[in-house]
Every structure is written in structure tokens, then in C-alpha cells.
Enzyme design. Structure first.
Site, PDB file in Angstrom:
ATOM      1  CB  CYS A  42      -0.895   0.002   1.243  1.00 20.48           C
ATOM      2  SG  CYS A  42      -2.046   1.401   1.288  1.00 20.48           S
ATOM      3  CG  ASP A  44      -0.687   3.951   5.347  1.00 20.85           C
ATOM      4  OD1 ASP A  44       0.223   4.433   6.066  1.00 20.85           O
ATOM      5  OD2 ASP A  44      -1.880   3.982   5.667  1.00 20.85           O
ATOM      6  NE  ARG A  46      -0.675   5.034   8.707  1.00 18.37           N
ATOM      7  CZ  ARG A  46      -1.974   4.928   8.974  1.00 18.37           C
ATOM      8  NH1 ARG A  46      -2.407   5.189  10.183  1.00 18.37           N
ATOM      9  NH2 ARG A  46      -2.831   4.572   8.039  1.00 18.37           N
ATOM     10  CG  HIS A  98      -1.629  -1.149   5.949  1.00 21.24           C
ATOM     11  ND1 HIS A  98      -2.091  -0.099   6.704  1.00 21.24           N
ATOM     12  CD2 HIS A  98      -1.809  -0.790   4.664  1.00 21.24           C
ATOM     13  CE1 HIS A  98      -2.528   0.859   5.898  1.00 21.24           C
ATOM     14  NE2 HIS A  98      -2.378   0.468   4.658  1.00 21.24           N
ATOM     15  CB  CYS A 101      -5.777  -0.509   4.596  1.00 22.98           C
ATOM     16  SG  CYS A 101      -5.443   0.051   2.913  1.00 22.98           S
TER      17      CYS A 101
HETATM   18 ZN    ZN Z   1      -3.400   1.118   2.986  1.00 25.14          ZN
END
Ligand code: ZN
Length: 217
Positions: A42, A44, A46, A98, A101
Site C-alpha cells: 500500500c 500508506d 506507515r 495492512h 488501511c
Molecule cells: Zn493502505
């Protein structure tokens, strides 16, 4: 100081650190890459692929998009996978989702988000595919976590449905396909799906290749 300048300063310090570790840290991999793994994760911020897996530059070929999707009409992702499988000859492809998400969360809502509706509808399809299980879960957070897991499982299935993945299986018995989930609260990765070249997908997705494409293997 403008915030972006911190990144450039960090880079200088990072180079120094690595050079102290070994003088040829950069030059030894600058000519050619031979990563063993393709990571589809992803976007993302993090979930930094290299950091959570403890690898160094040269070890991980990476593609990231919102909610780590493998969409059959996405030429960007497909090109990355084909290059990784056919040219880099990676041994493993990892789809990593994750918990928490935002893409999956948005797909569970009915909120209109403009263009991104088109991307997130692929996750809505997965919800529909597994609605008999998901709809029996009264707790919304549990349902959310389960959809994140099911999304990863289905993206791994999508990889197995690609002709060039199947061709690589027939030619060289690789890559193994993996589905992992990263837990942002603990930092741990969890394995939730694995498809070996011997575990083929549903018949309808299995291609028959002409002999000349099969190679020696
Ligand atoms: Zn995500």
C-alpha cells in the site's frame, strides 16, 4: 527550515552512515540489480517496505498503490510484475496489506470520493465476493480487519491468474506468491496466503501455452 530540506539533509547523513559501514555500499549495486523479491504494498506512509523487512537497497523490487491492488487492467502494476518475473526472475512476490488501511476503510463506506471511486470499487467487488462471511460479522472493526485480509488473499489470487506468472511457473517453478498483513500497532508481519507453482488457480484462469513459449524447463 522548510520541511522538505530535512529530507535532503537526512540523505547526506545516510550516505555517510552507509559509507562508514562499507566503502562500496553504493558502487557494488549501482551497475545491476538482482532482487529476489517483488513487493506489492500500500502507498500508506506507515508501511515502509524496506524498513519493516530489514532489507538493503538491491533486495526488494517495489510497487505500491492505494490498498495494494492487483488490477488486471493496470498497465503500471502489470509492467512491474512482468519485468520482475521475466527479466529480474524474482523468486517471491509478496502482496502486503495492512490493518488500518484507509483505502479499504473508504471502500467500505458509501462516501463519494470522485475519481478514486473507480479504484476503490475493486475492493467493493471483494466485499461482494465475500459478503456471505462479512455480513455475518456484527462488529464493524472485525469486519474491516477481515476485509483487509480477504483483499490481500484475492490480490494474491489475481497474481496467480496472470499468464506470465503461469508461464514462469511452467518454465522455472517460480515465483511463489505470498499474502502478508502488516500490523501497524505491533510492527509485525503476518502470513495469510501462499500460492506455490503447484497450487494452480481455478481452471477458468489457467492458460494453455503453445510449445514454443514453454522453453526448456
Ligand atoms: Zn493502505
Amino acid at each position: 527550515m522548510e520541511t522538505y530540506k530535512r529530507l535532503l539533509l537526512n540523505n547526506k547523513a545516510w550516505v555517510q552512515d552507509k559509507m562508514e559501514l562499507r566503502e562500496d555500499f553504493f558502487t557494488r549495486t549501482s551497475g545491476v540489480q538482482k532482487p529476489e523479491f517483488l513487493w506489492i504494498g500500500c502507498s500508506d506512509s506507515r508501511v515502509p517496505a524496506e524498513e519493516v523487512t530489514g532489507v538493503v537497497p538491491g533486495e526488494l523490487f517495489v510497487h505500491r498503490n492505494i490498498a495494494n491492488l492487483v488490477v488486471h487492467t493496470d498497465f503500471n502494476m502489470l509492467s512491474v510484475v512482468q519485468y520482475a518475473v521475466e527479466v529480474l526472475e524474482v523468486k517471491h512476490v509478496i502482496v502486503c496489506g495492512h490493518y488500518g488501511c484507509g483505502g479499504v476503510r473508504a471502500a467500505m463506506s458509501r462516501q463519494h470520493l470522485g475519481l478514486i471511486n473507480k479504484w476503490l470499487r475493486h475492493i467493493k467487488d471483494i466485499y461482494r465476493l465475500h459478503s456471505s462471511e462479512l455480513d455475518t460479522m456484527p462488529d464493524e472493526n472485525a469486519r474491516y480487519a477481515r476485509l483487509i485480509e480477504l483483499n490481500v488473499v484475492e490480490q494474491v489470487n489475481h497474481l496467480a491468474e496472470l499468464s506470465f506468472v503461469q508461464l514462469a511457473w511452467k518454465r522455472s517453478k517460480r515465483p511463489t506468491l505470498h499474502g502478508w498483513i502488516y500490523d501497524m500497532n505491533t510492527g509485525y508481519l503476518k502470513q495469510i496466503a501462499k500460492i506455490d507453482p503447484d497450487n494452480v488457480p481455478h481452471d477458468i484462469f489457467m492458460y494453455e501455452f503453445p510449445k514454443e513459449l514453454m522453453g526448456d524447463g
